[in-house]
Design a protein around this motif. Structure first.
Motif, PDB file in Angstrom:
ATOM      1  N   MET A  88       0.849  -1.187   0.000  1.00 57.82           N
ATOM      2  CA  MET A  88       0.000   0.000   0.000  1.00 57.82           C
ATOM      3  C   MET A  88       0.890   1.244   0.000  1.00 57.82           C
ATOM      4  N   LYS A  89       0.464   2.235  -0.789  1.00 62.39           N
ATOM      5  CA  LYS A  89       1.156   3.515  -0.811  1.00 62.39           C
ATOM      6  C   LYS A  89       0.181   4.628  -0.461  1.00 62.39           C
ATOM      7  N   ILE A  90       0.603   5.514   0.442  1.00 60.98           N
ATOM      8  CA  ILE A  90      -0.217   6.638   0.890  1.00 60.98           C
ATOM      9  C   ILE A  90       0.499   7.928   0.534  1.00 60.98           C
ATOM     10  N   TYR A  91      -0.169   8.773  -0.256  1.00 62.44           N
ATOM     11  CA  TYR A  91       0.388  10.091  -0.573  1.00 62.44           C
ATOM     12  C   TYR A  91      -0.239  11.120   0.360  1.00 62.44           C
ATOM     13  N   ALA A  92       0.611  11.736   1.177  1.00 61.21           N
ATOM     14  CA  ALA A  92       0.146  12.718   2.151  1.00 61.21           C
ATOM     15  C   ALA A  92       0.478  14.123   1.666  1.00 61.21           C
ATOM     16  N   LYS A  93      -0.545  14.950   1.555  1.00 59.42           N
ATOM     17  CA  LYS A  93      -0.291  16.343   1.190  1.00 59.42           C
ATOM     18  C   LYS A  93       0.394  17.096   2.329  1.00 59.42           C
ATOM     19  N   LYS A  94       0.122  16.662   3.581  1.00 57.18           N
ATOM     20  CA  LYS A  94       0.761  17.267   4.748  1.00 57.18           C
ATOM     21  C   LYS A  94       0.897  16.189   5.821  1.00 57.18           C
ATOM     22  N   ILE A  95       2.088  16.055   6.412  1.00 60.31           N
ATOM     23  CA  ILE A  95       2.318  14.984   7.385  1.00 60.31           C
ATOM     24  C   ILE A  95       3.354  15.431   8.404  1.00 60.31           C
ATOM     25  N   LEU A  96       3.185  14.972   9.652  1.00 57.45           N
ATOM     26  CA  LEU A  96       4.144  15.260  10.712  1.00 57.45           C
ATOM     27  C   LEU A  96       5.088  14.072  10.861  1.00 57.45           C
ATOM     28  N   LEU A  97       6.282  14.191  10.305  1.00 55.33           N
ATOM     29  CA  LEU A  97       7.308  13.174  10.430  1.00 55.33           C
ATOM     30  C   LEU A  97       8.216  13.494  11.618  1.00 55.33           C
ATOM     31  N   THR A  98       9.172  12.640  11.891  1.00 52.17           N
ATOM     32  CA  THR A  98      10.107  12.918  12.987  1.00 52.17           C
ATOM     33  C   THR A  98      10.953  14.148  12.700  1.00 52.17           C
ATOM     34  N   THR A  99      11.069  14.505  11.433  1.00 51.25           N
ATOM     35  CA  THR A  99      11.832  15.686  11.041  1.00 51.25           C
ATOM     36  C   THR A  99      10.991  16.958  11.051  1.00 51.25           C
ATOM     37  N   GLY A 100       9.698  16.820  11.331  1.00 49.76           N
ATOM     38  CA  GLY A 100       8.806  17.977  11.363  1.00 49.76           C
ATOM     39  C   GLY A 100       7.730  17.873  10.300  1.00 49.76           C
ATOM     40  N   TRP A 101       6.977  18.956  10.158  1.00 52.26           N
ATOM     41  CA  TRP A 101       5.911  18.991   9.162  1.00 52.26           C
ATOM     42  C   TRP A 101       6.508  18.976   7.752  1.00 52.26           C
ATOM     43  N   THR A 102       5.941  18.140   6.897  1.00 48.27           N
ATOM     44  CA  THR A 102       6.448  17.978   5.537  1.00 48.27           C
ATOM     45  C   THR A 102       5.265  17.894   4.581  1.00 48.27           C
ATOM     46  N   SER A 103       5.447  18.414   3.373  1.00 46.11           N
ATOM     47  CA  SER A 103       4.411  18.365   2.342  1.00 46.11           C
ATOM     48  C   SER A 103       4.806  17.393   1.245  1.00 46.11           C
ATOM     49  N   ASP A 104       3.788  16.828   0.594  1.00 47.87           N
ATOM     50  CA  ASP A 104       3.978  16.006  -0.605  1.00 47.87           C
ATOM     51  C   ASP A 104       4.924  14.828  -0.363  1.00 47.87           C
ATOM     52  N   VAL A 105       4.455  13.905   0.456  1.00 47.26           N
ATOM     53  CA  VAL A 105       5.248  12.743   0.852  1.00 47.26           C
ATOM     54  C   VAL A 105       4.456  11.472   0.553  1.00 47.26           C
ATOM     55  N   THR A 106       5.126  10.437   0.087  1.00 44.48           N
ATOM     56  CA  THR A 106       4.493   9.133  -0.123  1.00 44.48           C
ATOM     57  C   THR A 106       5.067   8.122   0.866  1.00 44.48           C
ATOM     58  N   LEU A 107       4.176   7.471   1.599  1.00 43.48           N
ATOM     59  CA  LEU A 107       4.558   6.387   2.499  1.00 43.48           C
ATOM     60  C   LEU A 107       4.353   5.060   1.780  1.00 43.48           C
ATOM     61  N   ASP A 108       5.374   4.234   1.777  1.00 45.32           N
ATOM     62  CA  ASP A 108       5.270   2.877   1.238  1.00 45.32           C
ATOM     63  C   ASP A 108       5.109   1.934   2.431  1.00 45.32           C
ATOM     64  N   ILE A 109       3.945   1.307   2.550  1.00 44.97           N
ATOM     65  CA  ILE A 109       3.611   0.488   3.717  1.00 44.97           C
ATOM     66  C   ILE A 109       3.594  -0.976   3.321  1.00 44.97           C
ATOM     67  N   GLU A 110       4.409  -1.776   4.012  1.00 39.45           N
ATOM     68  CA  GLU A 110       4.479  -3.217   3.759  1.00 39.45           C
ATOM     69  C   GLU A 110       4.293  -3.959   5.068  1.00 39.45           C
ATOM     70  N   ASN A 111       3.348  -4.899   5.080  1.00 37.47           N
ATOM     71  CA  ASN A 111       3.079  -5.704   6.273  1.00 37.47           C
ATOM     72  C   ASN A 111       2.847  -4.835   7.506  1.00 37.47           C
ATOM     73  N   GLY A 112       2.154  -3.730   7.303  1.00 36.85           N
ATOM     74  CA  GLY A 112       1.785  -2.855   8.402  1.00 36.85           C
ATOM     75  C   GLY A 112       2.867  -1.922   8.873  1.00 36.85           C
ATOM     76  N   VAL A 113       4.030  -1.912   8.200  1.00 35.89           N
ATOM     77  CA  VAL A 113       5.177  -1.112   8.619  1.00 35.89           C
ATOM     78  C   VAL A 113       5.555  -0.138   7.505  1.00 35.89           C
ATOM     79  N   ILE A 114       6.030   1.047   7.871  1.00 32.52           N
ATOM     80  CA  ILE A 114       6.485   2.028   6.883  1.00 32.52           C
ATOM     81  C   ILE A 114       7.831   1.570   6.347  1.00 32.52           C
ATOM     82  N   ALA A 115       7.839   1.103   5.105  1.00 31.92           N
ATOM     83  CA  ALA A 115       9.054   0.559   4.493  1.00 31.92           C
ATOM     84  C   ALA A 115       9.892   1.636   3.833  1.00 31.92           C
ATOM     85  N   ASP A 116       9.242   2.709   3.376  1.00 33.26           N
ATOM     86  CA  ASP A 116       9.982   3.769   2.695  1.00 33.26           C
ATOM     87  C   ASP A 116       9.164   5.053   2.747  1.00 33.26           C
TER      88      ASP A 116
END
Length: 451
Positions: A1-29
């Motif tokens: 599953m891939k999730i494209y977030a227009k706005k997301i709070l990562l460990t590095t702070g607020w970020t725009s236009d990010v895609t999360l690659d989710i495998e087996n329930g874990v963020i793989a990339d």
């Protein structure tokens, strides 16, 4: 599953236009671009919250002790009323109550829960044919809802300091060390291949276990986690001093390797030296501000504790409130009442109180449940929520102002969607695959509350 977030709070702070690659329930990339085929999420994404302290069955009794039971109404009179009210609860009831409760936790932004579970026996103290019947009920309720559970059966043997025999109302809680160990062994075997549930051990309190029993549990359950009620009431503190010659937190910190695998729940009444030592130990203080306010426990010394870099998280405890947003608001307001200043729970690196509260509680909560959750990064579980920016109170807010407003401005639940381990559990504010839980819960309440 891939999730494209227009706005997301990562460990590095607020970020725009990010895609999360989710495998087996874990963020793989995590990639800084929109990847073809990714599901687009318009609403801002933040990490899911960890509820580090829950007594599921108490949800059924919320609102039923809000009358003056005596001239000196207190935590102890509330406890007596709670003991009376739980006499009718069966394992079947527990499953219904917990399924409804955990669904409400999900709707409000909790994605993991540590269940401090101390109903083991029938009301008369006789074990069920299956001694793990009540634990099974709680676990099945969690599985039906989709929340991830750290189930912590409670060891409860005595009624007070000095190894006083348990009272009649405590018969449903009672275990010997041997019967308690058998309970955990059965549960570990039954759920050894279940990724949705893990286990911990919870000595109820220093008044409910002897020093010898505490060390037997520590020697046996070496991996943790350990949860314990501590220093919630001044009466408890005074009785501990009379029996052990030390205050509860002072005493417990001297009982061996007490550190990161521990959660000290409440820890309300601390001296300056206890506050410092607890902070430096690596233990997480499990704060339940709404329940602590409801029971008249007192105010945790958060400012002094944080000055020593202490770790803390939040729990809903008796479920007088199931909203992490309100728990965090009450925590900050308690410090404002105490110190008569504003915006106290923040840091120079995180000057916005809302973001500091949310990120810190989620991240430290992950330590308590021993799970890779509480923040959004590669290798972490895909546990997150989206915020409903269609709420008027969130209109025009962005980044840190968004979390400030979600905690301090919203009276409605600000959560829109919830993902747990890569699976949507709530969408557009509605629970998925749990449509009849509220109706079953109402039916249980009608029976339990019959005169």
């Amino acid at each position: 599953m891939k999730i494209y977030a227009k706005k997301i709070l990562l460990t590095t702070g607020w970020t725009s236009d990010v895609t999360l690659d989710i495998e087996n329930g874990v963020i793989a990339d995590i990639s800084n671009e929109k990847v073809a085929g990714a599901m687009v999420v318009e609403q801002p994404i933040v990490p899911g919250m960890v509820n580090l302290h829950s007594h599921s069955f108490q949800k059924a009794f919320v609102g039923l002790t809000e009358f003056k039971a005596s001239q000196q109404d207190s935590f102890w009179s509330w406890r007596d009323a709670m003991y009376r009210l739980l006499q009718k609860v069966t394992p079947d009831d527990l499953k219904v109550i917990s399924e409804y409760l955990y669904g409400e936790m999900l709707r409000h932004g909790y994605t993991s829960c540590a269940e401090f579970h101390y109903l083991h026996n029938q009301a008369n103290g006789v074990p069920y044919d299956d001694p793990a019947a009540c634990s099974h009920a709680i676990i099945q309720g969690a599985k039906a809802s989709g929340i991830l559970l750290r189930h912590c059966p409670v060891f409860y043997h005595y009624s007070g300091f000095g190894e006083k025999p348990h009272e009649s109302g405590q018969k449903p809680f009672f275990n010997t060390v041997e019967s308690f160990q058998r309970l955990l062994e059965v549960l570990q075997k039954d759920y050894q291949n279940d990724s949705q549930v893990e286990f911990g051990v919870a000595p109820h309190s220093l008044r409910a276990v002897s020093k010898q029993q505490l060390h037997e549990l520590l020697d046996w359950w070496k991996s943790g986690p350990f949860h314990i009620h501590i220093a919630e009431q001044e009466k408890e503190v005074n009785e501990c001093v009379s029996y052990y010659g030390k205050r509860p937190v002072e005493f417990l910190l001297q009982q061996g390797d007490i550190g990161e695998q521990w959660c000290f729940v409440h820890a309300t009444h601390l001296t300056a030296s206890e506050t410092r030592d607890l902070a430096k130990s690596g233990v997480v203080a499990g704060l339940c501000p709404e329940t602590e306010a409801n029971l008249g426990d007192g105010i945790f010394p958060a400012i002094d504790y944080l000055s020593h870099s202490g770790r803390w998280g939040i729990g809903s405890d008796s479920h007088i409130c199931i909203s992490p947003w309100r728990e965090l608001r009450t925590l900050e307001y308690s410090q404002r009442f105490l110190h008569r200043q504003r915006n106290l729970l923040a840091q120079s690196a995180l000057p916005h109180v809302g973001r500091y509260l949310w990120e810190t509680a989620a991240n430290n909560g992950s330590q308590v449940v021993h799970q890779q959750t509480g923040k959004l990064a590669i290798g972490q579980r895909a546990d997150f929520i989206t915020l409903n920016t269609e709420l008027p109170e969130l209109t025009g807010r962005d980044d840190d102002f968004l979390l400030d407003s979600a905690i301090f401005a919203c009276n409605d639940n600000p959560v829109r969607d919830v993902m747990v381990a890569g699976q949507w559990r709530v969408q557009q504010g509605e629970l998925l695959n749990q449509q009849d839980s509220a109706q079953k819960y109402r039916q249980v309440l009608k029976r339990l509350l019959e005169q």
